[in-house]
Write a protein that holds these residues in place. Sequence first.
Motif, PDB file in Angstrom:
ATOM      1  N   ASN A 176       0.829  -1.221   0.113  1.00  0.00           N
ATOM      2  CA  ASN A 176      -0.068  -0.022   0.039  1.00  0.00           C
ATOM      3  C   ASN A 176       0.958   1.248   0.037  1.00  0.00           C
ATOM      4  O   ASN A 176       2.035   1.299   0.435  1.00  0.00           O
ATOM      5  CB  ASN A 176      -0.911  -0.020   1.346  1.00  0.00           C
ATOM      6  CG  ASN A 176      -1.832  -1.271   1.169  1.00  0.00           C
ATOM      7  OD1 ASN A 176      -2.260  -1.850   0.384  1.00  0.00           O
ATOM      8  ND2 ASN A 176      -2.576  -1.474   2.395  1.00  0.00           N
ATOM      9  N   LYS A 213      -4.309   1.438  -2.325  1.00  0.00           N
ATOM     10  CA  LYS A 213      -4.218   0.023  -1.919  1.00  0.00           C
ATOM     11  C   LYS A 213      -3.374  -0.791  -2.815  1.00  0.00           C
ATOM     12  O   LYS A 213      -3.567  -0.598  -4.114  1.00  0.00           O
ATOM     13  CB  LYS A 213      -5.583  -0.475  -1.860  1.00  0.00           C
ATOM     14  CG  LYS A 213      -5.746  -1.975  -1.187  1.00  0.00           C
ATOM     15  CD  LYS A 213      -7.413  -2.186  -1.034  1.00  0.00           C
ATOM     16  CE  LYS A 213      -7.180  -3.788  -0.826  1.00  0.00           C
ATOM     17  NZ  LYS A 213      -8.863  -4.049  -0.601  1.00  0.00           N
ATOM     18  N   SER A 214      -2.789  -2.033  -2.219  1.00  0.00           N
ATOM     19  CA  SER A 214      -2.294  -2.721  -3.473  1.00  0.00           C
ATOM     20  C   SER A 214      -3.279  -3.651  -4.001  1.00  0.00           C
ATOM     21  O   SER A 214      -4.311  -3.597  -3.885  1.00  0.00           O
ATOM     22  CB  SER A 214      -1.185  -3.865  -2.462  1.00  0.00           C
ATOM     23  OG  SER A 214      -2.034  -4.716  -1.774  1.00  0.00           O
ATOM     24  N   ASN A 269      -6.709  -1.279   3.442  1.00  0.00           N
ATOM     25  CA  ASN A 269      -5.882   0.214   2.723  1.00  0.00           C
ATOM     26  C   ASN A 269      -5.304   0.993   3.936  1.00  0.00           C
ATOM     27  O   ASN A 269      -5.796   2.051   4.415  1.00  0.00           O
ATOM     28  CB  ASN A 269      -6.807   0.969   1.869  1.00  0.00           C
ATOM     29  CG  ASN A 269      -6.019   1.819   1.047  1.00  0.00           C
ATOM     30  OD1 ASN A 269      -4.946   1.778   1.064  1.00  0.00           O
ATOM     31  ND2 ASN A 269      -6.668   2.915   0.511  1.00  0.00           N
TER      32      ASN A 269
END
Length: 192
Positions: free
Chosen positions: A109, A126-127, A134
């Motif tokens: 993130n 967020k990834s 997140n």
Amino acid sequence: MNLEEFELRASSGSIMISKSGKSFSIEKTLDNDILFGSTNDNLELEISFNSRNRAEWGSYIIFESLMKLIVGRFVLTGDYKDEFCMLPDDFIDLETKTITWHSDSGVDNVLKLQYDEKSIKLFIMKSKNDNVVNTVRIRTDGSSYGYYYQEFEKFFKELYSFALSYSPEVMTPNNESPKRKLLLFGKKTPRK
């Protein structure tokens, strides 16, 4: 609350900022790490210098100070030109005036702060992993960003203190402090 209105609240070691129907939190953990978190997968929130909202304007000043401290340390220590520097390559982009912090929690993130004229844009991204919340962790021990966490600690203390002292109840609708009437002999009347 108007959706465009900026709101700043603090309680129990946590700060909440809301604007335009978006919100994020900043909190200090028991191990003194700082977490930036959002319920949105990709949050973008702009904090304006030209705002008439005292909470937004004050928050802008504190975020700007954070950015100046980090960039100042980066330039003064020579990290920006050190080819053996261990900081991530995208940590500071002097051309776009952007600071990028990849979470110290092991997930990718990202927190970005971007200075743009009279505003600071904050991004919490967020990834791609859907199972991850997140949140961006700024570690105070063992971070790949070395001692740059110190600026975030100072920032958190200032913003938390400002959020606690900010009291919308004593503000008038045009965001000015109520006027006090003076009595004879220089005594002020109490605020209503």
